[in-house]
Write a protein that holds these residues in place. Structure first.
Motif, PDB file in Angstrom:
ATOM      1  N   ARG A 123       0.834  -1.203   0.000  1.00  0.00           N
ATOM      2  CA  ARG A 123       0.000   0.000   0.000  1.00  0.00           C
ATOM      3  C   ARG A 123       0.865   1.247   0.000  1.00  0.00           C
ATOM      4  O   ARG A 123       0.647   2.179  -0.780  1.00  0.00           O
ATOM      5  N   THR A 170      -5.113   2.413  -1.701  1.00  0.00           N
ATOM      6  CA  THR A 170      -5.732   1.964  -0.451  1.00  0.00           C
ATOM      7  C   THR A 170      -5.425   0.497  -0.157  1.00  0.00           C
ATOM      8  O   THR A 170      -5.103  -0.282  -1.056  1.00  0.00           O
ATOM      9  N   HIS A 171      -5.576   0.154   1.103  1.00  0.00           N
ATOM     10  CA  HIS A 171      -5.399  -1.220   1.564  1.00  0.00           C
ATOM     11  C   HIS A 171      -6.362  -2.136   0.810  1.00  0.00           C
ATOM     12  O   HIS A 171      -5.979  -3.229   0.361  1.00  0.00           O
ATOM     13  N   ALA A 172      -7.612  -1.683   0.653  1.00  0.00           N
ATOM     14  CA  ALA A 172      -8.621  -2.494  -0.046  1.00  0.00           C
ATOM     15  C   ALA A 172      -8.237  -2.734  -1.501  1.00  0.00           C
ATOM     16  O   ALA A 172      -8.425  -3.839  -2.023  1.00  0.00           O
ATOM     17  N   ALA A 173      -7.700  -1.714  -2.155  1.00  0.00           N
ATOM     18  CA  ALA A 173      -7.299  -1.858  -3.568  1.00  0.00           C
ATOM     19  C   ALA A 173      -6.150  -2.854  -3.704  1.00  0.00           C
ATOM     20  O   ALA A 173      -6.134  -3.676  -4.627  1.00  0.00           O
ATOM     21  N   SER A 226      -5.479  -5.332  -1.594  1.00  0.00           N
ATOM     22  CA  SER A 226      -6.037  -6.652  -1.293  1.00  0.00           C
ATOM     23  C   SER A 226      -6.807  -7.227  -2.472  1.00  0.00           C
ATOM     24  O   SER A 226      -6.712  -8.428  -2.755  1.00  0.00           O
ATOM     25  N   GLN A 227      -7.551  -6.381  -3.146  1.00  0.00           N
ATOM     26  CA  GLN A 227      -8.323  -6.828  -4.310  1.00  0.00           C
ATOM     27  C   GLN A 227      -7.399  -7.361  -5.408  1.00  0.00           C
ATOM     28  O   GLN A 227      -7.644  -8.429  -5.977  1.00  0.00           O
TER      29      GLN A 227
END
Length: 135
Positions: free
Chosen positions: A52, A58-61, A63-64
């Motif tokens: 990240r 972002t963390h979510a991006a 992870s995705q």
């Protein structure tokens, strides 16, 4: 000589199977963030937080995109307590991707032509704006 792979009663030629698998690989690699993740993992394992920070997303991006790479078996994860670290399943992948840069690098003559065209356009556009308008 074996002519193909049997799938559901049909013989699929090797070239067809290999072409489809290569197309899947290229599809996974078609996202710029996934390419950047692979290149960041070139140096060894990294956590989601490290990725990240390096990628500025972002963390979510992160992870995705890691989920896509993991489901395609291009990366593996290793848990250390509460932390998860990711690494390339085959580190040669990063080198292989960078070898592709030679195919996207412009030819030096094209660069010169583009720079010349830019200079010409700037000259024409600047000159047309410097002329006083007649009424």
């Amino acid at each position: 000589m074996f002519a193909g792979i049997e799938r559901t009663g049909l013989i699929v030629p090797y070239r067809t199977v290999v072409s489809k698998e290569l197309a899947k690989l290229h599809s996974v690699l078609s996202h710029p963030i996934r390419v950047r993740i692979i290149e960041e993992l070139r140096g060894g394992e990294l956590s989601v937080n490290a990725l990240r920070d390096r990628l500025g997303i972002t963390h979510a991006a992160v992870s995705q995109q890691l989920a896509v790479l993991r489901s395609s078996r291009l990366i593996v994860e290793q848990r250390q307590g509460r932390n998860v670290f990711y690494q390339l399943r085959n580190p040669e992948l990063a080198s292989w991707i960078m070898d592709g840069v030679k195919f996207i690098s412009p030819d030096p003559s094209e660069v010169e032509q583009m720079l010349s065209a830019i200079q010409n356009a700037k000259g024409v556009w600047t000159a047309s704006h410097d002329k006083p308008t007649q009424t």
